[in-house]
Design a protein around this motif. Structure first.
Motif, PDB file in Angstrom:
ATOM      1  N   TRP A 126       0.828  -1.211   0.000  1.00  0.00           N
ATOM      2  CA  TRP A 126       0.000   0.000   0.000  1.00  0.00           C
ATOM      3  C   TRP A 126       0.863   1.262   0.000  1.00  0.00           C
ATOM      4  O   TRP A 126       0.543   2.232  -0.687  1.00  0.00           O
ATOM      5  CB  TRP A 126      -0.936  -0.007   1.219  1.00  0.00           C
ATOM      6  N   LYS A 127       1.961   1.268   0.763  1.00  0.00           N
ATOM      7  CA  LYS A 127       2.858   2.421   0.767  1.00  0.00           C
ATOM      8  C   LYS A 127       3.481   2.624  -0.613  1.00  0.00           C
ATOM      9  O   LYS A 127       3.560   3.753  -1.113  1.00  0.00           O
ATOM     10  CB  LYS A 127       3.961   2.239   1.811  1.00  0.00           C
ATOM     11  N   SER A 128       3.930   1.533  -1.217  1.00  0.00           N
ATOM     12  CA  SER A 128       4.578   1.637  -2.525  1.00  0.00           C
ATOM     13  C   SER A 128       3.622   2.214  -3.566  1.00  0.00           C
ATOM     14  O   SER A 128       4.007   3.067  -4.376  1.00  0.00           O
ATOM     15  CB  SER A 128       5.080   0.263  -2.976  1.00  0.00           C
ATOM     16  N   TRP A 175      -6.443   1.045  -6.628  1.00  0.00           N
ATOM     17  CA  TRP A 175      -7.033   1.066  -5.292  1.00  0.00           C
ATOM     18  C   TRP A 175      -8.331   0.278  -5.249  1.00  0.00           C
ATOM     19  O   TRP A 175      -8.649  -0.333  -4.218  1.00  0.00           O
ATOM     20  CB  TRP A 175      -7.240   2.494  -4.821  1.00  0.00           C
ATOM     21  N   ALA A 176      -9.066   0.261  -6.343  1.00  0.00           N
ATOM     22  CA  ALA A 176     -10.278  -0.564  -6.386  1.00  0.00           C
ATOM     23  C   ALA A 176      -9.916  -2.025  -6.161  1.00  0.00           C
ATOM     24  O   ALA A 176     -10.623  -2.751  -5.439  1.00  0.00           O
ATOM     25  CB  ALA A 176     -10.982  -0.384  -7.727  1.00  0.00           C
ATOM     26  N   GLY A 177      -8.804  -2.458  -6.736  1.00  0.00           N
ATOM     27  CA  GLY A 177      -8.368  -3.836  -6.551  1.00  0.00           C
ATOM     28  C   GLY A 177      -7.872  -4.099  -5.144  1.00  0.00           C
ATOM     29  O   GLY A 177      -8.220  -5.113  -4.518  1.00  0.00           O
ATOM     30  N   GLY A 187     -12.685  -7.287   0.697  1.00  0.00           N
ATOM     31  CA  GLY A 187     -14.107  -7.406   0.971  1.00  0.00           C
ATOM     32  C   GLY A 187     -14.709  -6.141   1.536  1.00  0.00           C
ATOM     33  O   GLY A 187     -15.670  -6.185   2.308  1.00  0.00           O
ATOM     34  N   ILE A 188     -14.169  -5.003   1.137  1.00  0.00           N
ATOM     35  CA  ILE A 188     -14.597  -3.717   1.677  1.00  0.00           C
ATOM     36  C   ILE A 188     -15.255  -2.889   0.588  1.00  0.00           C
ATOM     37  O   ILE A 188     -14.766  -2.834  -0.548  1.00  0.00           O
ATOM     38  CB  ILE A 188     -13.399  -2.945   2.267  1.00  0.00           C
ATOM     39  N   ASN A 189     -16.369  -2.242   0.932  1.00  0.00           N
ATOM     40  CA  ASN A 189     -16.928  -1.200   0.082  1.00  0.00           C
ATOM     41  C   ASN A 189     -17.069   0.071   0.907  1.00  0.00           C
ATOM     42  O   ASN A 189     -16.686   0.102   2.081  1.00  0.00           O
ATOM     43  CB  ASN A 189     -18.263  -1.628  -0.548  1.00  0.00           C
ATOM     44  N   THR A 246     -15.187  -7.485  -3.221  1.00  0.00           N
ATOM     45  CA  THR A 246     -16.270  -6.576  -3.553  1.00  0.00           C
ATOM     46  C   THR A 246     -15.873  -5.729  -4.759  1.00  0.00           C
ATOM     47  O   THR A 246     -14.701  -5.688  -5.145  1.00  0.00           O
ATOM     48  CB  THR A 246     -16.589  -5.636  -2.378  1.00  0.00           C
ATOM     49  N   GLU A 247     -16.853  -5.064  -5.328  1.00  0.00           N
ATOM     50  CA  GLU A 247     -16.609  -4.110  -6.410  1.00  0.00           C
ATOM     51  C   GLU A 247     -16.478  -2.727  -5.783  1.00  0.00           C
ATOM     52  O   GLU A 247     -17.450  -1.984  -5.662  1.00  0.00           O
ATOM     53  CB  GLU A 247     -17.751  -4.145  -7.424  1.00  0.00           C
TER      54      GLU A 247
END
Length: 337
Positions: free
Chosen positions: A106-108, A122-124, A130-132, A189-190
């Protein structure tokens, strides 16, 4: 709270923020922080009058959760618990139902060129957890700056309900709470990021702020005294951004890594948050995320995080750098450019 007028006019500029990929990642501090006494440092050049906390300040329990409170929520199937520790630590034992987040990944991504505007990436990253946007999330780590980095990132991406386990993994162990060594693979999740630009400051934003005399905003450097004074620390140049006062992140947590009370944080901050906003920075966004979290916990905010921070600023040849020694000698801000 109404954001300062300049934040609205600079939102487009903030979208261009991104650190070059070769910038070094921030070194992770010791799991148990040693609080440092507040050190007098350069006053914010833009300071006006002290700001009162926002009218609808978030209650502490909306940003922080105790180990006991989290234990009572372990059966909540809607809740997503995020573990921000190493892969080895997670495999050995973790909070039941927790999903591990790869902090370095995430930092990279965030520090890569245009990374903080890469909606697909970031969507991926978030969707695979499993977060929306409406998922309640609780984050824990063995270092509070790691937990608040993920907190800030999710808030910036538009996740509405993100909290931090106060005291992290150590607090969970001290509470003799249940643990598991079974990894959890959530159903993806999408997720569609909705970037909250008021939480992010770009280099161009900071330049305009420090060049605007009398601006009603607090400028806070979350780094150590040595980094601030230019006697230690990474960076192509040494020192600090002109106009930023040092308020090190360790001031806001105790020896166990637990956050101090909102009242104590307001006492520590004193008259530094001027007007209606604040910008905080460190080397690569982690310690600044903790400062932003603490200020919002105390009722100030949202606070802008200059995420690319000193790793970007010190490498740029078109921005000024200062040290306290130059200030005492009456040197120009441009002498260290």
């Amino acid at each position: 709270m109404n954001l300062p007028r300049f934040l609205l006019t600079l939102a487009i500029a903030a979208m261009l923020c991104g650190c070059p990929e070769e910038q070094p990642l921030e070194t992770v501090a010791d799991p148990v922080p040693q609080p440092a006494p507040e050190v007098p440092s350069e006053p914010p050049e833009q300071a006006a009058e002290p700001a009162a906390p926002v009218d609808e300040a978030p209650a502490a329990d909306e940003l922080l959760v105790t180990a006991e409170e989290l234990q009572a929520q372990l059966d909540d199937t809607e809740l997503r618990i995020l573990d921000v520790r190493s892969e080895e630590a997670y495999a050995e034992s973790h909070i039941p139902g927790a999903v591990r987040v790869d902090l370095n990944d995430w930092k990279s991504l965030a520090l890569s060129e245009g990374g903080l505007q890469d909606a697909d990436a970031w969507a991926g990253r978030v969707g695979e957890l499993g977060i929306n946007a409406g998922t309640p999330v609780i984050v824990y780590a063995d270092n509070p700056t790691n937990a608040t980095r993920i907190w800030w990132t999710l808030e910036y991406l538009g996740v509405n309900d993100v909290r931090v386990l106060n005291g992290g993994w150590a607090a969970w162990q001290q509470a003799d709470a249940p643990v598991s060594n079974e990894p959890l693979v959530p159903t993806p999740t999408e997720f569609e990021p909705e970037f909250q630009e008021e939480r992010l400051a770009a280099k161009e934003d900071v330049q305009k702020v420090i060049e605007t005399p009398g601006g009603a905003i607090a400028l806070l450097d979350a780094r150590s005294e040595g980094e601030y004074t230019g006697t230690s620390g990474p960076g192509a140049r040494k020192g600090h951004i002109p106009g930023f006062a040092r308020l090190e992140w360790t001031n806001f947590v105790d020896e166990q890594g637990r956050f101090k009370s909102p009242d104590k944080i307001r006492e520590i901050v004193g008259d530094r948050p001027a007007g209606e906003g604040a910008i905080t920075y460190c080397q690569t966004g982690g310690r600044a995320s903790l400062n932003a979290f603490a200020l919002e916990l105390a009722g100030y905010g949202p606070v802008q995080n200059y995420y690319c921070g000193w790793s970007e600023w010190s490498a740029a040849d078109d921005v000024p750098v200062k040290t306290p020694a130059e200030d005492a000698a009456g040197g120009s801000e441009n002498e260290s450019e």
